[in-house]
Design a protein around this motif. Structure first.
Motif, PDB file in Angstrom:
ATOM      1  N   GLU A  61       0.842  -1.347  -0.029  1.00 47.05           N
ATOM      2  CA  GLU A  61       0.017  -0.008   0.184  1.00 47.05           C
ATOM      3  C   GLU A  61       0.814   1.417   0.046  1.00 47.05           C
ATOM      4  O   GLU A  61       0.529   2.205  -0.826  1.00 47.05           O
ATOM      5  N   THR A  62       1.895   1.305   0.752  1.00 47.79           N
ATOM      6  CA  THR A  62       2.991   2.335   0.806  1.00 47.79           C
ATOM      7  C   THR A  62       3.592   2.670  -0.365  1.00 47.79           C
ATOM      8  O   THR A  62       3.603   3.682  -1.061  1.00 47.79           O
ATOM      9  N   VAL A  63       3.869   1.569  -1.013  1.00 46.37           N
ATOM     10  CA  VAL A  63       4.630   1.758  -2.271  1.00 46.37           C
ATOM     11  C   VAL A  63       3.582   2.328  -3.587  1.00 46.37           C
ATOM     12  O   VAL A  63       3.888   3.184  -4.083  1.00 46.37           O
ATOM     13  N   SER A  64       2.438   1.762  -3.453  1.00 44.09           N
ATOM     14  CA  SER A  64       1.441   2.299  -4.442  1.00 44.09           C
ATOM     15  C   SER A  64       1.184   3.780  -3.957  1.00 44.09           C
ATOM     16  O   SER A  64       1.000   4.555  -5.011  1.00 44.09           O
ATOM     17  N   ARG A  65       1.111   4.344  -2.627  1.00 45.09           N
ATOM     18  CA  ARG A  65       0.702   5.457  -2.832  1.00 45.09           C
ATOM     19  C   ARG A  65       1.811   6.467  -3.029  1.00 45.09           C
ATOM     20  O   ARG A  65       1.818   7.161  -3.627  1.00 45.09           O
ATOM     21  N   LEU A  66       3.313   5.705  -3.081  1.00 43.03           N
ATOM     22  CA  LEU A  66       4.357   6.517  -3.119  1.00 43.03           C
ATOM     23  C   LEU A  66       4.495   6.427  -4.734  1.00 43.03           C
ATOM     24  O   LEU A  66       4.890   7.890  -5.286  1.00 43.03           O
ATOM     25  N   GLU A  67       4.295   5.521  -5.474  1.00 40.99           N
ATOM     26  CA  GLU A  67       4.263   5.712  -7.049  1.00 40.99           C
ATOM     27  C   GLU A  67       3.114   6.668  -7.234  1.00 40.99           C
ATOM     28  O   GLU A  67       3.295   7.310  -8.387  1.00 40.99           O
ATOM     29  N   ALA A  68       1.910   6.555  -6.646  1.00 45.78           N
ATOM     30  CA  ALA A  68       0.956   7.649  -7.237  1.00 45.78           C
ATOM     31  C   ALA A  68       1.416   8.824  -6.709  1.00 45.78           C
ATOM     32  O   ALA A  68       1.044  10.086  -7.667  1.00 45.78           O
ATOM     33  N   GLU A  69       1.955   9.299  -5.775  1.00 48.33           N
ATOM     34  CA  GLU A  69       2.611  10.578  -5.348  1.00 48.33           C
ATOM     35  C   GLU A  69       3.462  11.185  -6.386  1.00 48.33           C
ATOM     36  O   GLU A  69       3.761  12.370  -6.882  1.00 48.33           O
ATOM     37  N   MET A  70       4.364   9.987  -6.896  1.00 52.00           N
ATOM     38  CA  MET A  70       5.545  10.540  -7.665  1.00 52.00           C
ATOM     39  C   MET A  70       4.948  10.766  -9.024  1.00 52.00           C
ATOM     40  O   MET A  70       5.533  11.732  -9.743  1.00 52.00           O
ATOM     41  N   ALA A  71       3.961   9.947  -9.559  1.00 54.89           N
ATOM     42  CA  ALA A  71       3.270  10.110 -10.765  1.00 54.89           C
ATOM     43  C   ALA A  71       2.613  11.700 -10.774  1.00 54.89           C
ATOM     44  O   ALA A  71       2.865  12.298 -11.574  1.00 54.89           O
ATOM     45  N   ARG A  73       3.470  14.116  -8.556  1.00 52.69           N
ATOM     46  CA  ARG A  73       4.619  15.212  -8.739  1.00 52.69           C
ATOM     47  C   ARG A  73       5.249  15.531  -9.885  1.00 52.69           C
ATOM     48  O   ARG A  73       5.773  16.601 -10.446  1.00 52.69           O
ATOM     49  N   SER A  74       5.281  14.300 -10.750  1.00 55.82           N
ATOM     50  CA  SER A  74       5.952  14.401 -12.110  1.00 55.82           C
ATOM     51  C   SER A  74       4.875  15.303 -12.745  1.00 55.82           C
ATOM     52  O   SER A  74       5.308  16.213 -13.678  1.00 55.82           O
ATOM     53  N   ARG A  75       3.758  14.706 -12.852  1.00 51.49           N
ATOM     54  CA  ARG A  75       2.771  15.668 -13.590  1.00 51.49           C
ATOM     55  C   ARG A  75       2.855  17.278 -13.284  1.00 51.49           C
ATOM     56  O   ARG A  75       2.654  18.343 -14.070  1.00 51.49           O
ATOM     57  N   THR A  76       3.070  17.556 -11.960  1.00 49.19           N
ATOM     58  CA  THR A  76       3.014  18.825 -11.310  1.00 49.19           C
ATOM     59  C   THR A  76       4.458  19.605 -11.892  1.00 49.19           C
ATOM     60  O   THR A  76       4.303  20.622 -12.261  1.00 49.19           O
ATOM     61  N   GLU A  77       5.478  18.928 -11.917  1.00 46.50           N
ATOM     62  CA  GLU A  77       6.727  19.455 -12.252  1.00 46.50           C
ATOM     63  C   GLU A  77       6.655  19.749 -13.543  1.00 46.50           C
ATOM     64  O   GLU A  77       7.030  20.816 -14.140  1.00 46.50           O
ATOM     65  N   ALA A  78       6.068  18.682 -14.477  1.00 46.75           N
ATOM     66  CA  ALA A  78       6.018  19.145 -16.107  1.00 46.75           C
ATOM     67  C   ALA A  78       5.048  20.353 -16.096  1.00 46.75           C
ATOM     68  O   ALA A  78       5.271  21.152 -16.987  1.00 46.75           O
ATOM     69  N   GLU A  79       3.789  20.263 -15.269  1.00 49.65           N
ATOM     70  CA  GLU A  79       2.984  21.396 -15.527  1.00 49.65           C
ATOM     71  C   GLU A  79       3.555  22.833 -15.063  1.00 49.65           C
ATOM     72  O   GLU A  79       3.543  23.710 -15.999  1.00 49.65           O
ATOM     73  N   LEU A  80       4.496  22.757 -14.082  1.00 50.06           N
ATOM     74  CA  LEU A  80       5.221  23.873 -13.550  1.00 50.06           C
ATOM     75  C   LEU A  80       6.438  24.220 -14.587  1.00 50.06           C
ATOM     76  O   LEU A  80       6.288  25.509 -14.817  1.00 50.06           O
TER      77      LEU A  80
END
Length: 326
Positions: A61-71, A73-80
């Motif tokens: 569950e933690t890995v799934s949350r981290l993967e979702a958060e990383m995804a 964050r990647s979208r946010t960084e790309a948008e930024l």
């Protein structure tokens, strides 16, 4: 209740159907404690497996949350990054000047339009204090005070100065914004030179029309006209000359000139004066006059004194007035 482990051997006698157990010899020992240890180990093993399974599930569950958060964050960084690229493009190509500085006047950034307005490079602007760009530092203090109070000051008219000391009117819009580096002032600068010049021209034309409509005589109109021209153009003197049939150009109205100067100027004759002004008046410009000629054929004055030479003795040149005489 006790646990016992027994071992033994049976002895038989007789043959065939008569065969039967005669005696039994064996041993028995108490294994209750050993059995309890085994059961305890089994329970510990089962609990361990349960905890491992639970921990594994939590880790998944933690890995799934981290993967979702990383995804995310990647979208946010790309948008930024995309947003920053759009900002830089708009910032760099904006037709108005943009200055980013703090309340103390430290310049963080400026766009190309502002650099061109001020006659400075970005590196040169960054080492300046923003207050030095204002002819009146009190205007800067007023804008900063208003911005820090949370207000936005729009169309604030002031006078800025370029690197060469030239001044120009400008309209400013100042707003304080919050960035990840702290609060900064965003100043939008619009050069009002053309607008002010157009307004000045319109006001002058309107004043000329007013004179034409309100002055009752030719002499009164011409006297008011030269006064208007002097103030409108910011000149030390102004005059109106009208050519006569003999080719002379006497002043019919003048202000700001000395009597001696006017007396010398009255001798100018269009037919024999070897200067650019008379040539323009009689539509007889020569090749060397072309660089000074305007689209409508007029020959504007040069903003300097004419050099010494044949034309250097002309009254307007000797008096220090701007002239087209060369």
């Amino acid at each position: 209740q006790r646990w016992v482990a027994a071992t033994g051997q049976a002895f038989f006698q007789g043959e065939g159907k008569e065969r039967k157990a005669a005696r039994f010899i064996g041993t028995a020992r108490d294994v209750t404690e050993s059995k309890e240890h085994q059961e305890a180990l089994q329970r510990a093993h089962d609990q361990l497996e349960l905890r491992v399974e639970q921990r594994t599930r939590e880790l998944r569950e933690t890995v799934s949350r981290l993967e979702a958060e990383m995804a995310a964050r990647s979208r946010t960084e790309a948008e930024l990054r995309e947003s920053e690229e759009r900002y830089r493009t708009l910032f760099a190509s904006a037709p108005v000047g943009i200055l980013v500085d703090n309340a103390a006047g430290r310049v963080h950034d400026a766009n190309a339009a502002l650099c061109e307005m001020l006659g400075l490079t970005l590196a040169e602007i960054r080492v300046l204090n923003a207050v030095t760009l204002y002819v009146k530092p009190s205007d800067r203090r007023q804008l900063v005070r208003r911005a820090r109070q949370g207000g936005v000051r729009e169309d604030f008219e002031t006078v800025l100065q370029r690197q060469d000391g030239a001044r120009f009117p400008a309209a400013l819009r100042v707003n304080q914004i919050q960035t990840r580096h702290g609060k900064v002032l965003l100043t939008i600068v619009t050069d009002l030179t053309r607008r002010k010049r157009a307004e000045h021209h319109i006001q002058g034309v309107a004043a000329l029309h007013e004179l034409f409509l309100t002055k009752s005589s030719r002499a009164e109109y011409l006297e008011a006209l030269v006064e208007l021209l002097r103030h409108w153009c910011g000149c030390a003197g102004a005059g109106v000359r009208l050519g006569d049939r003999e080719g002379r150009l006497p002043y019919v109205a003048a202000v700001g000139y000395s009597r001696a100067f006017l007396n010398e100027e009255q001798r100018l004759c269009l037919h024999d004066a070897p200067f650019r002004c008379p040539r323009a008046q009689r539509a007889a410009c020569v090749l060397q006059d072309a660089p000074r000629a305007a689209i409508d054929g007029a020959v504007p004055p040069v903003e300097r004194r004419a050099p010494a030479g044949p034309s250097g003795g002309f009254p307007c040149v000797k008096a220090g007035f701007a002239s087209v005489a060369q």
